[in-house]
Design a protein around this motif. Structure first.
Motif, short mmCIF file in Angstrom:
data_model
loop_
_atom_site.label_atom_id
_atom_site.label_comp_id
_atom_site.label_asym_id
_atom_site.label_seq_id
_atom_site.Cartn_x
_atom_site.Cartn_y
_atom_site.Cartn_z
N ASP A 197 0.82 -1.20 0.00
CA ASP A 197 0.00 0.00 0.00
C ASP A 197 0.86 1.26 0.00
O ASP A 197 0.59 2.21 -0.74
N VAL A 198 1.90 1.28 0.81
CA VAL A 198 2.78 2.44 0.85
C VAL A 198 3.57 2.55 -0.45
O VAL A 198 3.79 3.65 -0.97
N GLU A 199 3.99 1.43 -1.00
CA GLU A 199 4.68 1.44 -2.30
C GLU A 199 3.79 2.07 -3.37
O GLU A 199 4.27 2.81 -4.24
N LEU A 200 2.51 1.76 -3.34
CA LEU A 200 1.58 2.35 -4.30
C LEU A 200 1.56 3.87 -4.19
O LEU A 200 1.56 4.58 -5.21
N SER A 201 1.57 4.37 -2.96
CA SER A 201 1.58 5.82 -2.76
C SER A 201 2.87 6.46 -3.29
O SER A 201 2.87 7.63 -3.69
N LEU A 202 3.95 5.70 -3.27
CA LEU A 202 5.26 6.22 -3.70
C LEU A 202 5.49 6.09 -5.20
O LEU A 202 6.51 6.59 -5.71
N ARG A 203 4.58 5.45 -5.91
CA ARG A 203 4.85 5.09 -7.31
C ARG A 203 5.14 6.32 -8.18
O ARG A 203 6.03 6.28 -9.04
N GLN A 204 4.41 7.41 -7.99
CA GLN A 204 4.64 8.59 -8.82
C GLN A 204 5.95 9.30 -8.48
O GLN A 204 6.58 9.91 -9.34
N ARG A 205 6.34 9.22 -7.23
CA ARG A 205 7.53 9.96 -6.77
C ARG A 205 8.82 9.18 -6.93
O ARG A 205 9.88 9.77 -7.19
N ILE A 206 8.77 7.85 -6.80
CA ILE A 206 9.98 7.02 -6.90
C ILE A 206 9.75 5.96 -7.97
O ILE A 206 9.00 5.00 -7.76
N ARG A 207 10.39 6.12 -9.11
CA ARG A 207 10.16 5.23 -10.25
C ARG A 207 10.88 3.90 -10.09
O ARG A 207 10.38 2.86 -10.51
N ASN A 208 12.07 3.92 -9.51
CA ASN A 208 12.85 2.70 -9.36
C ASN A 208 12.18 1.77 -8.35
O ASN A 208 11.93 2.15 -7.20
N ARG A 209 11.91 0.53 -8.78
CA ARG A 209 11.12 -0.39 -7.95
C ARG A 209 11.83 -0.76 -6.65
O ARG A 209 11.22 -0.79 -5.58
N ALA A 210 13.15 -1.02 -6.73
CA ALA A 210 13.90 -1.40 -5.53
C ALA A 210 13.98 -0.24 -4.54
O ALA A 210 13.82 -0.44 -3.32
N GLN A 211 14.18 0.95 -5.05
CA GLN A 211 14.24 2.13 -4.17
C GLN A 211 12.87 2.39 -3.54
O GLN A 211 12.78 2.75 -2.36
N ARG A 212 11.82 2.19 -4.34
CA ARG A 212 10.47 2.40 -3.83
C ARG A 212 10.16 1.41 -2.71
O ARG A 212 9.58 1.77 -1.67
N HIS A 213 10.55 0.17 -2.91
CA HIS A 213 10.33 -0.88 -1.90
C HIS A 213 11.05 -0.53 -0.59
O HIS A 213 10.46 -0.60 0.50
N GLN A 214 12.31 -0.09 -0.70
CA GLN A 214 13.08 0.24 0.50
C GLN A 214 12.53 1.48 1.19
O GLN A 214 12.45 1.53 2.43
N SER A 215 12.13 2.47 0.41
CA SER A 215 11.56 3.69 1.01
C SER A 215 10.27 3.39 1.75
O SER A 215 10.01 3.92 2.83
#
Length: 242
Positions: free
Chosen positions: A103-121
């Motif tokens: 759910d949080v990754e979904l919120s970050l999708r527009q701001r962080i394009r890189n999947r691994a970085q998005r997962h860690q954030s």
């Protein structure tokens, strides 16, 4: 800062015979909210939720206007919703993915394009809220308090400047209410919160009391909450006496 400039809402309503009438939900609201934490209290149907929903364009006023951090939600609803995150009473209304992490990754999708970085954030954000251990758990297995904190984390992930919280403690027990209150205290964002939880309201910087679509009291939290308790007690006593 949030400004209500003569903001009002009238809606059409029809009775069971089809007769039409207009109902006033909010009437001529004039407010300048500069405090970091503001609570809105009042009876059911007073217009509290509508007041919040005007700030990010979920509801458009039929008179006057609302300006939130320089943005008119009617003119620019997309920007208004990015800068004013909304937390619903029941977090199940907004948790759309299977786990907190997703759910949080979904919120970050527009701001962080890189999947691994998005997962860690996303994992970092959940850990910061004390939710790292449940990041991969099904949202259906979470407690009410855990769901509400995940919803808050998902909203914070898009980096809003304003948090709109619509009766966020209604479904929570005492421990989880206290946990959410502390989370609100730690946030840098401006918080506008509608609530029946008078302890939560009393912890805010300012409280606004709304009744029948109008502001009836506004000021320091403790004073407004005390007067509201007195009014509601008098009204309850008057109802019992009848």
């Amino acid at each position: 800062m949030i400004e209500f400039r003569g903001a009002g809402l009238r809606v059409d309503e029809y009775d069971i015979d089809g007769a039409h009438r207009q109902v006033t939900i909010l009437d001529g609201i004039d407010l300048v909210l500069s405090e970091r934490r503001v609570a809105v209290i009042g009876p059911n149907g007073a217009g509290k939720s509508t007041l919040l929903q005007m700030v990010n364009g979920l509801v458009e006023p039929t008179s006057g206007e609302v300006i939130a951090d320089g943005v008119n939600p009617v003119q620019d609803p997309r920007r208004a919703r990015r800068q004013a995150g909304y937390i619903f009473t029941d977090p199940r209304s907004q948790l759309v993915m299977s786990t907190p992490l997703a759910d949080v990754e979904l919120s970050l999708r527009q701001r962080i394009r890189n999947r691994a970085q998005r997962h860690q954030s996303a994992l970092d954000l959940l850990t910061r809220r004390g939710l790292g251990d449940i990041a991969a758990r099904s949202v259906h297995d979470l407690s009410g308090g855990e769901r509400q904190l995940v919803a808050l984390t998902s909203v914070l992930a898009v980096e809003p400047t304003i948090i709109l919280a619509d009766e966020p403690t209604t479904l929570l027990d005492l421990r989880n209410r206290e946990q959410l209150r502390r989370a609100f205290e730690e946030l840098d964002q401006q918080i506008l919160c509608s609530t029946h939880d008078l302890e939560l309201a009393a912890s805010m910087d300012r409280v606004i009391a709304v009744e029948s679509g109008r502001i009836v009291d506004d000021g320091p939290a403790g004073e407004v909450v005390a007067r509201y308790r007195e009014r509601m007690t008098r009204q309850a006593d008057a109802g019992v006496s009848r």
